[in-house]
Design a protein around this motif. Structure first.
Motif, PDB file in Angstrom:
ATOM      1  N   UNK A 140       0.812  -1.207   0.000  1.00  0.00           N
ATOM      2  CA  UNK A 140       0.000   0.000   0.000  1.00  0.00           C
ATOM      3  C   UNK A 140       0.851   1.263   0.000  1.00  0.00           C
ATOM      4  N   UNK A 141       1.902   1.262   0.810  1.00  0.00           N
ATOM      5  CA  UNK A 141       2.779   2.425   0.857  1.00  0.00           C
ATOM      6  C   UNK A 141       3.476   2.677  -0.465  1.00  0.00           C
ATOM      7  N   UNK A 142       3.890   1.600  -1.142  1.00  0.00           N
ATOM      8  CA  UNK A 142       4.542   1.745  -2.438  1.00  0.00           C
ATOM      9  C   UNK A 142       3.560   2.258  -3.483  1.00  0.00           C
ATOM     10  N   UNK A 143       2.320   1.792  -3.429  1.00  0.00           N
ATOM     11  CA  UNK A 143       1.306   2.274  -4.374  1.00  0.00           C
ATOM     12  C   UNK A 143       1.068   3.768  -4.187  1.00  0.00           C
ATOM     13  N   UNK A 144       1.041   4.198  -2.926  1.00  0.00           N
ATOM     14  CA  UNK A 144       0.821   5.620  -2.698  1.00  0.00           C
ATOM     15  C   UNK A 144       2.016   6.449  -3.153  1.00  0.00           C
ATOM     16  N   UNK A 168      -3.379   3.288   4.991  1.00  0.00           N
ATOM     17  CA  UNK A 168      -2.029   2.793   5.222  1.00  0.00           C
ATOM     18  C   UNK A 168      -1.778   2.492   6.691  1.00  0.00           C
ATOM     19  N   UNK A 169      -0.827   1.553   6.939  1.00  0.00           N
ATOM     20  CA  UNK A 169      -0.397   1.325   8.313  1.00  0.00           C
ATOM     21  C   UNK A 169       0.474   2.496   8.761  1.00  0.00           C
ATOM     22  N   UNK A 170       0.803   2.509  10.051  1.00  0.00           N
ATOM     23  CA  UNK A 170       1.482   3.671  10.633  1.00  0.00           C
ATOM     24  C   UNK A 170       2.821   3.950   9.958  1.00  0.00           C
ATOM     25  N   UNK A 171       3.597   2.899   9.703  1.00  0.00           N
ATOM     26  CA  UNK A 171       4.918   3.095   9.096  1.00  0.00           C
ATOM     27  C   UNK A 171       4.795   3.638   7.679  1.00  0.00           C
ATOM     28  N   UNK A 172       3.913   3.025   6.879  1.00  0.00           N
ATOM     29  CA  UNK A 172       3.738   3.491   5.505  1.00  0.00           C
ATOM     30  C   UNK A 172       3.186   4.904   5.464  1.00  0.00           C
ATOM     31  N   UNK A 173       2.269   5.222   6.403  1.00  0.00           N
ATOM     32  CA  UNK A 173       1.708   6.559   6.464  1.00  0.00           C
ATOM     33  C   UNK A 173       2.805   7.583   6.738  1.00  0.00           C
ATOM     34  N   UNK A 174       3.694   7.263   7.666  1.00  0.00           N
ATOM     35  CA  UNK A 174       4.789   8.185   7.995  1.00  0.00           C
ATOM     36  C   UNK A 174       5.692   8.401   6.796  1.00  0.00           C
ATOM     37  N   UNK A 175       5.965   7.339   6.028  1.00  0.00           N
ATOM     38  CA  UNK A 175       6.811   7.455   4.838  1.00  0.00           C
ATOM     39  C   UNK A 175       6.157   8.363   3.789  1.00  0.00           C
ATOM     40  N   UNK A 176       4.855   8.189   3.588  1.00  0.00           N
ATOM     41  CA  UNK A 176       4.158   8.999   2.588  1.00  0.00           C
ATOM     42  C   UNK A 176       4.112  10.463   3.016  1.00  0.00           C
ATOM     43  N   UNK A 177       3.877  10.717   4.291  1.00  0.00           N
ATOM     44  CA  UNK A 177       3.840  12.097   4.786  1.00  0.00           C
ATOM     45  C   UNK A 177       5.209  12.756   4.675  1.00  0.00           C
ATOM     46  N   UNK A 178       6.262  11.984   4.939  1.00  0.00           N
ATOM     47  CA  UNK A 178       7.619  12.504   4.768  1.00  0.00           C
ATOM     48  C   UNK A 178       7.864  12.864   3.309  1.00  0.00           C
ATOM     49  N   UNK A 179       7.344  12.048   2.398  1.00  0.00           N
ATOM     50  CA  UNK A 179       7.494  12.331   0.973  1.00  0.00           C
ATOM     51  C   UNK A 179       6.730  13.590   0.574  1.00  0.00           C
ATOM     52  N   UNK A 180       5.539  13.772   1.138  1.00  0.00           N
ATOM     53  CA  UNK A 180       4.776  14.979   0.822  1.00  0.00           C
ATOM     54  C   UNK A 180       5.509  16.227   1.310  1.00  0.00           C
ATOM     55  N   UNK A 181       6.167  16.147   2.448  1.00  0.00           N
ATOM     56  CA  UNK A 181       6.983  17.275   2.900  1.00  0.00           C
ATOM     57  C   UNK A 181       8.140  17.514   1.928  1.00  0.00           C
ATOM     58  N   UNK A 193      -3.740  19.154   1.808  1.00  0.00           N
ATOM     59  CA  UNK A 193      -4.102  17.785   2.198  1.00  0.00           C
ATOM     60  C   UNK A 193      -5.296  17.776   3.144  1.00  0.00           C
ATOM     61  N   UNK A 194      -6.346  17.058   2.766  1.00  0.00           N
ATOM     62  CA  UNK A 194      -7.464  16.807   3.668  1.00  0.00           C
ATOM     63  C   UNK A 194      -7.141  15.571   4.502  1.00  0.00           C
ATOM     64  N   UNK A 195      -7.304  15.683   5.807  1.00  0.00           N
ATOM     65  CA  UNK A 195      -7.054  14.542   6.684  1.00  0.00           C
ATOM     66  C   UNK A 195      -7.917  14.660   7.930  1.00  0.00           C
ATOM     67  N   UNK A 196      -8.164  13.524   8.566  1.00  0.00           N
ATOM     68  CA  UNK A 196      -8.860  13.513   9.857  1.00  0.00           C
ATOM     69  C   UNK A 196      -7.891  13.196  10.989  1.00  0.00           C
ATOM     70  N   UNK A 197      -6.621  12.948  10.645  1.00  0.00           N
ATOM     71  CA  UNK A 197      -5.630  12.435  11.585  1.00  0.00           C
ATOM     72  C   UNK A 197      -4.713  13.555  12.090  1.00  0.00           C
ATOM     73  N   UNK A 198      -4.745  13.882  13.383  1.00  0.00           N
ATOM     74  CA  UNK A 198      -3.859  14.920  13.922  1.00  0.00           C
ATOM     75  C   UNK A 198      -2.380  14.624  13.708  1.00  0.00           C
TER      76      UNK A 198
END
Length: 243
Positions: A140-144, A168-181, A193-198
């Motif tokens: 999932x993380x690679x697809x994103x 995504x799981x927590x690790x993959x989510x962190x990787x994707x967010x790091x990429x967006x930064x 980015x729309x999100x519900x997650x603080x």
């Protein structure tokens, strides 16, 4: 600093009488990462869709890179969007029959632009050895990450991300967010980015809050704790703003 996206007095009322946006005005500066948050039904996804030209507001104006999107006809708007706007969705929206490379290059084909070599982008996103793989063979993380690469390939003015870590799981989510930064700070793009997650919102430069289709405040240099606290008191904030 120039605005990559600006919305002025946006209203969106659906046929059933529900008002999703009630006079929202906001600006997203070039080279920034903004999270948009609010309770379910607050209008955050509608704001993103209207700002991106995927949906048409009932009233108001949308500007992307100085061009008024709401003043263009449907065909011209679609052409503009293909060349100047990137998208990252929760469910990736990759075509299963196309390879990683073909998925990344698809926006260029649709826009009628010259093909680019995607190896530099894919290499930066850790996918240099997966160019000929089909999406079903990726995590999932690679697809994103493929979706992020696809959003970058047209060198857009802004990338809109709708719950990009929701599946995504927590690790993959962190990787994707790091990429967006990295998209913002290394590639110089603008991300909304729309999100519900603080925790996800804490990766952004600032957070814009919505409630009942209206602006309900903002937060610079957010932390997960500060975002969660603001969300918990969003009703109070809305009352104070309305007053």
């Amino acid at each position: 600093m120039n605005d990559a996206v600006r919305v002025e007095s946006l209203y969106k009322t659906y046929d059933n009488g529900v008002t999703a946006l009630d006079g929202v005005s906001a600006a997203f500066a070039s080279g920034t990462f903004t999270a948009v948050m609010g309770p379910s039904g607050s209008g955050k996804s509608t704001l993103l869709q209207c700002a991106a030209g995927l949906d048409e507001p009932t009233a108001g104006r949308v500007f992307i890179g100085g061009t008024e999107l709401t003043a263009t006809k449907d065909t011209a708007r679609t052409k503009f969007r293909r060349g100047r706007v990137g998208f990252v969705f929760q469910d990736y929206n990759l075509l299963p029959s196309l390879t990683v490379e073909q998925n990344v290059l698809l926006p260029l084909r649709l826009a009628g632009k010259r093909r680019k070599d995607p190896k530099a982008i894919l290499g930066r996103l850790g996918l240099g050895d997966r160019t000929h793989e089909l999406p079903e063979r990726l995590s999932g993380g690679q697809r994103q990450r493929v979706a992020v690469a696809r959003a970058l390939v047209t060198e857009p003015a802004v990338i809109f991300a709708d719950e990009p870590t929701g599946a995504l799981d927590m690790r993959s989510a962190r990787e994707v967010l790091t990429l967006l930064r990295a998209v913002v700070h290394e590639f110089g793009r603008t991300v909304v980015m729309v999100t519900h997650d603080p925790v996800a919102a804490a990766h952004a430069d600032s957070v814009l809050f919505l409630a009942d289709g209206r602006l309900a405040g903002s937060l610079a240099r957010p932390t997960a704790e500060a975002v969660a606290e603001r969300l918990a008191h969003l009703g109070d904030l809305t009352t104070r703003i309305a007053a």
